[in-house]
Design a protein around this motif. Structure first.
Motif, PDB file in Angstrom:
ATOM      1  N   TRP A 187       0.801  -1.217   0.000  1.00  0.00           N
ATOM      2  CA  TRP A 187       0.000   0.000   0.000  1.00  0.00           C
ATOM      3  C   TRP A 187       0.841   1.276   0.000  1.00  0.00           C
ATOM      4  CZ3 TRP A 187       1.315   2.552   4.426  1.00  0.00           C
ATOM      5  CH2 TRP A 187       1.777   1.784   5.500  1.00  0.00           C
ATOM      6  N   VAL A 188       2.167   1.153  -0.145  1.00  0.00           N
ATOM      7  CA  VAL A 188       3.022   2.339  -0.100  1.00  0.00           C
ATOM      8  C   VAL A 188       2.667   3.290  -1.247  1.00  0.00           C
ATOM      9  CG1 VAL A 188       4.857   1.187  -1.434  1.00  0.00           C
ATOM     10  CG2 VAL A 188       5.419   3.180  -0.038  1.00  0.00           C
ATOM     11  N   PRO A 189       2.486   4.590  -0.977  1.00  0.00           N
ATOM     12  CA  PRO A 189       2.142   5.537  -2.040  1.00  0.00           C
ATOM     13  C   PRO A 189       3.366   5.887  -2.890  1.00  0.00           C
ATOM     14  CG  PRO A 189       2.344   6.700   0.037  1.00  0.00           C
ATOM     15  CD  PRO A 189       2.483   5.230   0.353  1.00  0.00           C
ATOM     16  N   ALA A 190       3.115   6.369  -4.082  1.00  0.00           N
ATOM     17  CA  ALA A 190       4.202   6.713  -5.004  1.00  0.00           C
ATOM     18  C   ALA A 190       5.058   7.856  -4.475  1.00  0.00           C
ATOM     19  CB  ALA A 190       3.626   7.076  -6.368  1.00  0.00           C
ATOM     20  N   ASP A 191       4.494   8.663  -3.569  1.00  0.00           N
ATOM     21  CA  ASP A 191       5.220   9.820  -3.027  1.00  0.00           C
ATOM     22  C   ASP A 191       6.567   9.439  -2.430  1.00  0.00           C
ATOM     23  OD1 ASP A 191       2.263   9.895  -2.744  1.00  0.00           O
ATOM     24  OD2 ASP A 191       2.589  12.011  -2.255  1.00  0.00           O
ATOM     25  N   LEU A 192       6.658   8.218  -1.891  1.00  0.00           N
ATOM     26  CA  LEU A 192       7.883   7.816  -1.203  1.00  0.00           C
ATOM     27  C   LEU A 192       9.008   7.489  -2.170  1.00  0.00           C
ATOM     28  CD1 LEU A 192       8.913   7.532   1.667  1.00  0.00           C
ATOM     29  CD2 LEU A 192       8.275   5.130   1.608  1.00  0.00           C
ATOM     30  N   GLY A 193       8.679   7.179  -3.413  1.00  0.00           N
ATOM     31  CA  GLY A 193       9.720   6.902  -4.396  1.00  0.00           C
ATOM     32  C   GLY A 193      10.247   5.490  -4.370  1.00  0.00           C
ATOM     33  N   LEU A 194       9.631   4.609  -3.568  1.00  0.00           N
ATOM     34  CA  LEU A 194      10.037   3.198  -3.516  1.00  0.00           C
ATOM     35  C   LEU A 194       8.807   2.335  -3.758  1.00  0.00           C
ATOM     36  CD1 LEU A 194      12.417   3.056  -0.412  1.00  0.00           C
ATOM     37  CD2 LEU A 194      13.072   3.140  -2.820  1.00  0.00           C
ATOM     38  N   PRO A 195       8.790   1.528  -4.799  1.00  0.00           N
ATOM     39  CA  PRO A 195       7.620   0.692  -5.084  1.00  0.00           C
ATOM     40  C   PRO A 195       7.481  -0.448  -4.090  1.00  0.00           C
ATOM     41  CG  PRO A 195       9.387   0.225  -6.641  1.00  0.00           C
ATOM     42  CD  PRO A 195       9.839   1.405  -5.835  1.00  0.00           C
ATOM     43  N   PRO A 196       6.297  -1.056  -4.012  1.00  0.00           N
ATOM     44  CA  PRO A 196       6.093  -2.207  -3.126  1.00  0.00           C
ATOM     45  C   PRO A 196       7.139  -3.295  -3.372  1.00  0.00           C
ATOM     46  CG  PRO A 196       4.004  -1.485  -4.031  1.00  0.00           C
ATOM     47  CD  PRO A 196       5.066  -0.700  -4.753  1.00  0.00           C
ATOM     48  N   GLY A 197       7.591  -3.902  -2.285  1.00  0.00           N
ATOM     49  CA  GLY A 197       8.561  -4.987  -2.381  1.00  0.00           C
ATOM     50  C   GLY A 197      10.005  -4.540  -2.341  1.00  0.00           C
ATOM     51  N   THR A 198      10.273  -3.244  -2.492  1.00  0.00           N
ATOM     52  CA  THR A 198      11.651  -2.751  -2.458  1.00  0.00           C
ATOM     53  C   THR A 198      12.218  -2.870  -1.048  1.00  0.00           C
ATOM     54  OG1 THR A 198      11.106  -1.129  -4.171  1.00  0.00           O
ATOM     55  CG2 THR A 198      13.143  -0.772  -2.939  1.00  0.00           C
TER      56      THR A 198
END
Length: 234
Positions: A187-198
């Motif tokens: 559920w991590v938003p794109a704002d953080l700059g790291l996609p899910p699973g990173t």
């Protein structure tokens, strides 16, 4: 526009300065810039800036002398509202902010430690955390349902521990952090700059109430390119 649950402007400034003192970015005896310059840099009035400085003076962290400016002191009360928020910018300090992503009342999941047995549900709070407006982390907090039968998103403060204390009669007495590495949640938003699973830094925290009972469990995934976990011993 004021962010939902934001601290008053003068407290935001005082908290930023307190974190800079703790991080060593502001040292004992260091003179602050002129008040009008500081107010302009922070985008506030001189009156608001002086209210923030008065808060530092009250905590014995600032010496104010008419005609001589404001000088940093290393007083005994350098614990701010965000004292237990351990993430800092790579250069140190940074004012924490929070953006609520989701608030849900849900059964307690089986994969978290004990947070209390007096209620069969918990409040799940997901937030995006920033330092000086730079997104650095996401967090998922599980608060035991015994503390509230109803929580409204618009009432949550930027500082959850302040909200707990003022609205739920819950004071976090102590906390235990375990730091490691884990994949970013789905559920991590794109704002953080790291996609899910990173792979990311991961802090798992258990917190206890003033009665020394389990109260809360949280996971915080942070972008190590922008922030680091810091714990100081004094």
């Amino acid at each position: 526009m004021t962010e939902p649950g934001a601290l008053p402007a003068y407290l935001q400034i005082s908290e930023l300065l307190i974190r800079d003192i703790a991080a060593g970015r502001l040292a004992e005896g260091q003179r602050l810039p002129p008040e009008r310059q500081m107010a302009a840099d922070q985008g506030v009035s001189v009156v608001t800036l002086r209210k923030a400085l008065a808060e530092l003076e009250r905590r014995d962290l600032l010496e104010r002398r008419q005609g001589s400016g404001n000088t940093i002191r290393m007083g005994q009360d350098a614990r701010g509202l965000y004292a237990l928020f351990r993430l800092e910018l790579l250069t140190g300090g940074g004012l924490p902010r929070a953006k609520l992503l989701d608030l849900a009342k849900t059964p307690k999941p089986e994969d978290i430690p004990d947070i209390g047995s007096k209620a069969d549900f918990a409040w799940r709070i997901r937030r995006l955390r920033s330092l000086n407006a730079q997104p650095v982390a996401v967090e998922e907090i599980w608060l035991d349902g015994r503390f509230a039968t109803d929580i409204r998103a618009e009432e949550l403060s930027q500082s959850l521990y302040l909200y707990y204390r003022e609205n739920l009669r819950l004071t976090v007495l102590r906390a235990e952090d375990r730091v490691g590495i884990g994949p970013m949640p789905g559920w991590v938003p794109a704002d953080l700059g790291l996609p899910p699973g990173t792979p990311a830094g991961l802090v798992e925290r258990r917190a206890w109430s003033q009665q020394n009972d389990p109260a809360e469990f949280s996971r915080t995934w942070f972008n190590t390119s922008h922030a680091r976990y810091v714990a100081r011993i004094s």
